[in-house]
Scaffold this active site. Sequence first.
Site, PDB file in Angstrom:
ATOM      1  N   ASN A   1       0.853  -1.194   0.000  1.00  8.19           N
ATOM      2  CA  ASN A   1       0.000   0.000   0.000  1.00  8.19           C
ATOM      3  C   ASN A   1       0.885   1.239   0.000  1.00  8.19           C
ATOM      4  O   ASN A   1       1.409   1.615  -1.036  1.00  8.19           O
ATOM      5  CB  ASN A   1      -0.983  -0.004   1.170  1.00  8.19           C
ATOM      6  CG  ASN A   1      -2.312   0.652   0.787  1.00  8.19           C
ATOM      7  OD1 ASN A   1      -2.970   0.181  -0.126  1.00  8.19           O
ATOM      8  ND2 ASN A   1      -2.691   1.707   1.466  1.00  8.19           N
TER       9      ASN A   1
ATOM     10  N   GLU B   1       0.797   4.380  -0.199  1.00  9.30           N
ATOM     11  CA  GLU B   1       0.682   5.423  -1.216  1.00  9.30           C
ATOM     12  C   GLU B   1       1.759   5.245  -2.281  1.00  9.30           C
ATOM     13  O   GLU B   1       2.295   6.214  -2.820  1.00  9.30           O
ATOM     14  CB  GLU B   1       0.726   6.825  -0.617  1.00  9.30           C
ATOM     15  CG  GLU B   1      -0.531   7.229   0.103  1.00  9.30           C
ATOM     16  CD  GLU B   1      -0.606   6.650   1.500  1.00  9.30           C
ATOM     17  OE1 GLU B   1      -1.550   5.890   1.759  1.00  9.30           O
ATOM     18  OE2 GLU B   1       0.273   6.952   2.319  1.00  9.30           O
TER      19      GLU B   1
ATOM     20  N   GLU C   1      -2.812  -4.367   5.643  1.00  6.74           N
ATOM     21  CA  GLU C   1      -4.169  -3.834   5.550  1.00  6.74           C
ATOM     22  C   GLU C   1      -5.086  -4.788   4.771  1.00  6.74           C
ATOM     23  O   GLU C   1      -5.829  -4.387   3.885  1.00  6.74           O
ATOM     24  CB  GLU C   1      -4.153  -2.435   4.921  1.00  6.74           C
ATOM     25  CG  GLU C   1      -3.389  -1.431   5.772  1.00  6.74           C
ATOM     26  CD  GLU C   1      -3.360  -0.040   5.176  1.00  6.74           C
ATOM     27  OE1 GLU C   1      -4.117   0.224   4.223  1.00  6.74           O
ATOM     28  OE2 GLU C   1      -2.580   0.789   5.653  1.00  6.74           O
TER      29      GLU C   1
ATOM     30  N   TYR D   1      -6.242   6.328  11.670  1.00  6.31           N
ATOM     31  CA  TYR D   1      -5.895   7.722  11.395  1.00  6.31           C
ATOM     32  C   TYR D   1      -7.054   8.589  11.866  1.00  6.31           C
ATOM     33  O   TYR D   1      -7.976   8.881  11.105  1.00  6.31           O
ATOM     34  CB  TYR D   1      -5.638   7.924   9.896  1.00  6.31           C
ATOM     35  CG  TYR D   1      -4.385   7.241   9.415  1.00  6.31           C
ATOM     36  CD1 TYR D   1      -3.244   7.977   9.138  1.00  6.31           C
ATOM     37  CD2 TYR D   1      -4.330   5.861   9.266  1.00  6.31           C
ATOM     38  CE1 TYR D   1      -2.074   7.356   8.722  1.00  6.31           C
ATOM     39  CE2 TYR D   1      -3.175   5.227   8.860  1.00  6.31           C
ATOM     40  CZ  TYR D   1      -2.050   5.983   8.580  1.00  6.31           C
ATOM     41  OH  TYR D   1      -0.894   5.354   8.182  1.00  6.31           O
TER      42      TYR D   1
ATOM     43  N   GLU E   1      -0.157   1.070  12.702  1.00  4.73           N
ATOM     44  CA  GLU E   1      -0.056   2.357  12.006  1.00  4.73           C
ATOM     45  C   GLU E   1      -0.934   3.336  12.742  1.00  4.73           C
ATOM     46  O   GLU E   1      -2.151   3.165  12.791  1.00  4.73           O
ATOM     47  CB  GLU E   1      -0.531   2.265  10.546  1.00  4.73           C
ATOM     48  CG  GLU E   1       0.506   1.840   9.562  1.00  4.73           C
ATOM     49  CD  GLU E   1       0.026   1.966   8.128  1.00  4.73           C
ATOM     50  OE1 GLU E   1      -0.637   2.975   7.806  1.00  4.73           O
ATOM     51  OE2 GLU E   1       0.305   1.053   7.344  1.00  4.73           O
TER      52      GLU E   1
END
Length: 1009
Positions: free
Chosen positions: A131, A133, A192, A260, A303
Site C-alpha cells: 500500500n 501510497e 491492511e 488515522y 499504524e
Amino acid sequence: MKLWHTLGSGLAITGLASQATAQDWPLHDNGLNKVVQWDHYSVMVNGERLFLWSGELHLWRIPVPELWRDILQKIKAAGFNGIGLYEHWGWHAPNNETLDFETGAHDFAKAFDIAQEVGLYIVYRPGPYSNAEANGGGFPGWLTTGEYGPLRDNSTEYTKVWTRYSGAVAEYVRPYLITNGGPIIMWQIENEYGVQWIDQETRTPNETAVHYMELLEEKHRGWDIDVPFTANNPNMWTRSWSKDFSNVGGEADVYGLDHYPACWTCNLEQCVSVNGQVEPYTVFDYYSHFQEVAQTQPSFLMEFQGGSFNPWDGPAGGCRENMGPGWVNLFFRHNLAQKVSAVNIYMLYGGTNWGNIGFPEVGTSYDYSAPIHENRLISDKYSESKLFGLFMRVARDFTKVERVGNSTAYATDSDIFTTELRNPDTDAAYYVVRHDYSPSTEVTKFRLDVSTGIGDLTVPSRGSITLNGTESKVLVTDFSIGSSGKKITYATLEVLTVADLGDRQVVVFWAPEGEEGEFLLKGAKSGRVVSGNADTKRTLTKTGNGVVANVVTGQEKLVIDYNNQVQAVVVDRQGAYKFWAPTLNNDPLAWENSTVLVQGPYLIRTAEIEGDTIHITGDWNEETDVDIWAPKRVKKATFNGSKLKVKKSKYGTLIGTLPAPEVTLESLTANLPPLTEWKVADNLPETATDYDDSNWTDADHMGTPHFVPPDTYPVLFADEYGYQAGNILWRGHFDAPADDTPTGAYLRVIGGLASGFSVYANGRFLGSWHGAMANKTGELQVTFEDVPLSTEGDNVLFVIQDTMGKEQREAAPDPRGILNATLITAGGDSAGFTSWKVAGNAGGNRLLEPIRGTYNEGGLHAERLGWHLPGFDDAAWETGTPADGFTGAGSRFYRTVVPLDIPEGYDVSLAFELQAEERAKLRAQLYVNGYQFAKTLPFISNEITFPVFPGILNYNGDNTIGLSIWAMDEAGGSLDVQWKVLGAHRSAFDPLFDGEYLRPGWTDRSQYA
C-alpha cells in the site's frame, strides 16, 4: 466517605480505592524461540519489557543511502526505539526476471546496519503488498496486467511470482533478524488485508483469504523467518487475523491495528466513510477494540497517524497546521489512555514521491506533515514528539499497566476527563488528563484526586493544574527514578526524562510557560534551589514523606538539589524542546544509567565518554549555549570533534557556547549560482506525420488478460507492452480515403487521478483533457476540420498521456492507456486504424540504468534520448529560458548546468521553486542530475517548493538541471525556476560524501528516438 488527613503543609489525602489487580495473563511466543515474547501488557525482547515506540519511513522515498544515517539519528534522538519499514516490490523488480537488491538505494540492508548501530529495533513490512501510497501499492506494473491472475489471494499464478520475490527478500533479510543478532523484531505479513470474514457476525471465514495468509506464513517459516509475524488490520471494524478473536486459520502472532483519527489525507472528506464526520481533535476508543479482539496481546497501533499525505489539489505545504505540535500533544497521550503499549506512527519521515513512485492521488511531495520534514529539517512537531518519546523511554512501569479508571470524577472540574493506568506490581500510576470534550478550546484549572504509596491525595496542595484547549498531560504517581529505588510520589508537571549519572539522578520536569506545578520527592530530607528565579524557602516544603516543590515554569530553568543525590530540573515547553538525552551505547531500551543530558542545540546526534571527556555530535545554526549533564568525572567536552570550552555550573553541569556559524541561510542564498543560462529544444517532435516511429513498440495485441478489456482494439494498455511509468506516447496510423474521410475521433484515456492527455492529428493540435481529481479517466472528442488529411498516404493520430501511477488495493490492475480510440466518419460510422505504435521509457522494463530504477523515466522525447542526464551534449541547442517559455500547444525541454560549492561542515537543505502563471494549463517536470524530482500541475496543484537531497545534488561540483514543459493549450507555457535554501546548520553530518555512483551519466540512446 472521604477521610481527611494533614501532611506537612496542609496536603490533603482522599480515599479513592483505585488500584490495579494483577491477573495471570499468558506469556506468548511463536513456538520457535523466546527472543521476542508478548502478553496482555507489552512486547518483551530478550526478557525486557518495552513500550515499542516506532516510526515509519520508506527507504525508496529517500534514494540516497548516505542520508539514512541522518534520518535514523534524528529518530533515535527523539526518543524512538524502533522504525517501521515498508518494502516496495516494484522498486526491486522492473520485470519478472530481475530482482535488484544491490544498486544504490535498492541495497536496503545498509539501513539495517545503521539502525543496529544507532540502536533502533525494526518492524519489517515487506508485503508482498504494501500500500504505502506507492505506485500500485508496491506491486510492479507487470504484475497488474491480469497475466498473473487475481492478486492478493492463493491463485497459482500469483503464488508463483510472489514466492519468488518474497523468498529472495527473506534470503536477503534473514541475517538481520534479532534471532540472528540483528535489529528486526517483527515481520508483518501482507498489509491492511482486513478480509478474514465473509460474515463477521456469524464468524464465516473468507476461505480464499485464509488460505492466502496461511500460505504466506507457511512459506516464510520455511524460509527460516522465525521472528513473530504481525498483521496490520486496516480499521476497527474488520477484526482480522487475531488469535484472540478466531482460530479459523491465517491469524498472525501479534495483532496490529491501523487508525488515522484525523484522516490519512489532507482531503478530510475522504475519511468520512471510516471515521465519520468528526470535528478536528476528536479522539477514538481503541481500548474496547483491543479488549475484544486482542485481549491477551499488547495493544499495538501498527499504524497510527503521524501526519497526512497531501493530494495534488491539497494545500501548499500540506496540512501541517492541523497536524502540528498541538495534535501530537493530544493524540499521542490519548493512546496511553487507551492502554496502547506499542505504536508505529505513519509517517515519521515522509520523503518524496520522486519520479512516478507514488500513486495517482499524491503529488510529488510525500512530506506527510511528518515530524521530520521531507527536506530533513526538524521543527516544533518533531520537538513535541520528542517530549513524548523521551518520557515513554523512562516510563518503565507503563509497560505493565491496567486501566483502572476512566471518567470525569477524578478532577475538581467536571470538564476534565481522566484515565488512570496502574502497574499491578509496582503500583506506579499514570493519569492522562484532557478535556472531556476533546476539541475544547477552553482554559481549565483544576486539582486531581490521585492514589499514591503514601495515601490518596488531591493535588496540587497549592495552586492548580492547567489544561489549555486541546492539550493533554500525563501525570505520574510513584514514578521510579531509573533503578535507583528513589521515587516521585506525585507530580503535576510532566516528566520529560531521567538520567542516572551514578553520582546523582537527574529528573527533568516541564510544563508550558507560566504554569504552576508541584511534585513530591519521596524520602528526601532537604533540598535547595541552586539555579533559577525561585526562593528555596517558598519553593520547598519538608513533609514526613519527603520534600514538596511548588514551582512556576519560565524561560529560565529551575534546578533543585536534594540531599539524596537527586537533582530536579524544571523547564517550560521551549526549554524542554532544547533538551536531549543521547545514549552512550546502542541499546534500544536506552537505560537511564547509559544516558547523559544536553540542553541547547538544534540537534544532538550522539554522545560518548572517554576518560574525563565527553564527545558530542550534533547541529546548530546560531550562537548556542550548551549545558551538559554528565558524570562528575567528566571535566572536558568536544562538539563535532572540536574542543568545546566549558566551565562547571553551580549545579554541576558543564556549560559552554557554540559560536554563531560563519555560513548562514542568507549567505548561502546569496551565493547560489543563478539559474539563467538555459538551452532549449523541441520535446515533442512525435506529433509530425513523417516522424519515424519504426523502432517503437507495435501495439498490436488483439486480446488481453486484463480483467476489464478495452472498448476498442488493438489493446492500447501501456503495461502490456512493458511501459510502467510516466508519459506514454501513442501513434495511431489511419487511412483517409476520399469517399470515407474520417471527420474526427473519440478517445477515452485512463491514467489515474490528475492525469491528462493531448491529441494531435498530422501535427495539428486538436485538444487536451487537462485532468482532474474527480476522475482517473478522461474523454475527448476531436474534429479533423482543420487537419490536412492525406487521402492516399499515411495519417497519424498522436496521443501523449501523463500517467500518474497505479492505484492501490483492488484498483491496482486498472490499466494505463487508451480504453477507446474511435475514428468517426462523415456518416457517423466508426473507422479503424491501420496500426498503432507506443513509446515509453527507453528500454521499457529492461532498464538501461538500474540505479534510478523503474519509476524515474517515462516516454518523453527528452527522457528516451537521455537529455535529462549529466554529460549530454546540448551545444547545438538554442538558447532559451523557461521563464520566457513558448506559445502554442507542445513541449520544450530546457537544460542548464550549474556548479555548487557547499562549505564543509554544514548540512544544507536545498529546494527548487517552480512558479507558473496561476492555473496555467501545463505539466512540468524537473530533473536533477537525471532524477525526476519535481512535477507541477498549476491548474490542479498548489505545491511550488520541491526539496532535493544531497547525493542527488552534487554539493561540490556540476549539476545538470533539466525541465520539461508540456503546454496543453495554445497559450503555451512558461515556468520560473529558482533555488531556495530551506535550512543551513553546522553539523556532524557530512553531505559532501561522494555520491557520483548515484548519478550515472549519459550514454547514446539514439535507438530509442
